[in-house]
Design a protein around this motif. Structure first.
Motif: not given
Length: 468
Positions: A207-219
């Motif tokens: 969900s939008a509440n979960a921590p998310m980011w653009q990683a260096s090893t994946s999109d």
């Protein structure tokens, strides 16, 4: 992780019904309730959805052991997929999945069928989807609180009641789809840990509440609400091992430092130099239950059940005496200790005799006696006594044999016990576990007895046993 400020999100009590099925438990047949828990051997006897039981002679990737289960479940089994340990064995057909990378110049990648997806909802109108397809080189195993067909191994938290008995916890913090492990089907059979598990529709949704980011090893990458933590010990059990710092593993398998708070929306720093490959002795914390991963090689090189039985016989051959009751103490095989097997007790007198010969220990000094009526003051109780030999006052508990061989660090003699529970193991094993910090109520990290999960005494976590 700042233990003093740590928080975790409790999941609704109604979700626990997905696995606990309290109504079914109340009305279960007497035959089902009386099934010996010890008969549960692991995943080779568990039907993981559409997966068929593998060849019992197939290679073993490793074993997952639930901390706090001393060779058996502490509560009645409420799902056919529950056990104190789970065997990860090579499947008859590959069950793994891998990320699909669509390349306009590669017709095979364009034609590859998507069977699973990971969806990360960054906002209500903006999401990213990662496709997965069948991977013939790996096997997939999934762990969680849900008992649906997508989960291979079901785990449920337990708590100790006022009567000292363990019971399943109502407000669980373990996710219904907690984590997944993917094992290579060819040597060296590497196993990799990932946060979150696919549901019955082959989906993982953050969900939008979960921590998310653009990683260096994946999109894109993300974390689950309460997170999946991993501790990879340094060294080997044979040559010397020590615990290391805990890390958090992401949905895509990347490693990060722990969040400042367990359910914080701010992820820890990425650790690109570290890997999610499980090594012998790894601990996996699901925020409520901790699993230990042992490799097949590690278990083969560790103490066998035969060696543990030999150690028990060695204790009995010493003919330890109770200096108060003038009795010879005996350790028996099984969950407890006594002079006579329960199967051979035929009358009340014999039962009383067996109980009177059970070894008890003064945890402050380590002197061993049977249960006796000695008291040195009006404030003493059955579980708090003054040792009649050295006059040291402290807890007085019955000794229990450590039976789960996967928790032993070496095959040394049974010479020490954990405090305050009284589980007996080798000296090297006690030294290792008193330095392993395990999450406690999401507010701190403390050492625990691996056989029962009791929090170890802060001042005297272990004691050397002294036989008369």
């Amino acid at each position: 992780m700042n233990g003093a400020n740590a928080k975790m999100t409790r999941r609704p009590t109604t979700e626990v019904g997905d696995i606990m099925e309290a109504v079914k438990l109340k009305h279960a047949s007497s035959d089902a309730m009386q099934k010996p828990i010890g008969e549960i051997l692991g995943s080779d006897e568990i039907d993981g959805g559409k997966r068929r039981s593998p060849d019992p002679n197939a290679p073993i990737y490793g074993e997952l052991i639930v901390l706090g289960t001393n060779g058996s479940l502490p509560c009645p089994q409420i799902s056919s997929k529950m056990s104190h340990s789970f065997i990860l064995r090579k499947q008859a057909r590959a069950t793994g999945v891998s990320v699909i990378t669509r390349d306009p110049q590669d017709m095979d990648s364009l034609a590859r069928k998507s069977t699973h997806t990971v969806t990360m909802n960054k906002t209500a109108s903006n999401s990213t989807v990662t496709e997965y397809g069948h991977d013939p080189s790996t096997d997939l195993f999934q762990i969680g609180r849900s008992a649906d067909s997508a989960i291979d191994f079901v785990v449920v938290e337990t708590v100790t009641g006022l009567d000292g008995q363990r019971a399943y916890k109502g407000n669980s913090t373990v996710s219904r789809y907690a984590c997944r492990i993917q094992c290579e089907r060819r040597p060296p059979y590497s196993a990799r840990l990932y946060a979150a598990a696919f549901d019955t529709h082959g989906r993982i949704q953050l969900s939008a509440n979960a921590p998310m980011w653009q990683a260096s090893t994946s999109d894109y990458d993300g974390l689950t609400t309460n997170g999946i933590a991993i501790m990879r010990p340094v060294g080997t059990f044979e040559s010397g091992v020590s615990p290391s710092a805990w890390r958090e593993v992401s949905v895509m398998g990347n490693m990060l430092k722990l969040r400042e708070q367990r359910s914080s929306r701010n992820p820890g720093d990425e650790m690109p130099e570290e890997t999610n490959i499980l090594t012998d002795g790894c601990l996996i914390d699901l925020c409520g239950i901790t699993l230990m991963f042992r490799t097949a090689i590690g278990l083969a090189q560790g103490p066998s059940q035969t060696i543990l039985r030999e150690h028990r016989r060695a204790l009995n051959e010493k003919s330890p005496q109770c200096a108060v009751n003038l009795l010879t103490l005996h350790f028996r095989s099984g969950s407890g200790v006594s002079a006579v097997s329960a199967d051979t007790i035929t009358d009340l007198d014999e039962a009383v005799s067996a109980s009177s010969r059970e070894p008890w220990v003064y945890l402050r000094c380590g002197h061993i006696y049977s249960q006796h009526g000695w008291t040195a003051g009006p404030e003493e109780s059955d579980k708090y006594r003054t040792c009649p030999l050295c006059r040291e006052a402290g807890p007085y508990v019955k000794l229990e044999l450590g039976r789960e061989r996967g928790f032993f660090i070496d095959d040394g003699p049974l010479s020490h016990a954990f405090v305050p529970c009284g589980h007996i193991t080798s000296e090297k094993t006690t030294r290792y576990w008193l330095n392993v910090l395990i999450p406690h109520l999401a507010s701190e990290w403390i050492p625990r007895c691996p056989f029962c999960s009791a929090a170890l005494d802060r001042n005297t976590p272990t004691v050397k046993l002294i036989f008369s």
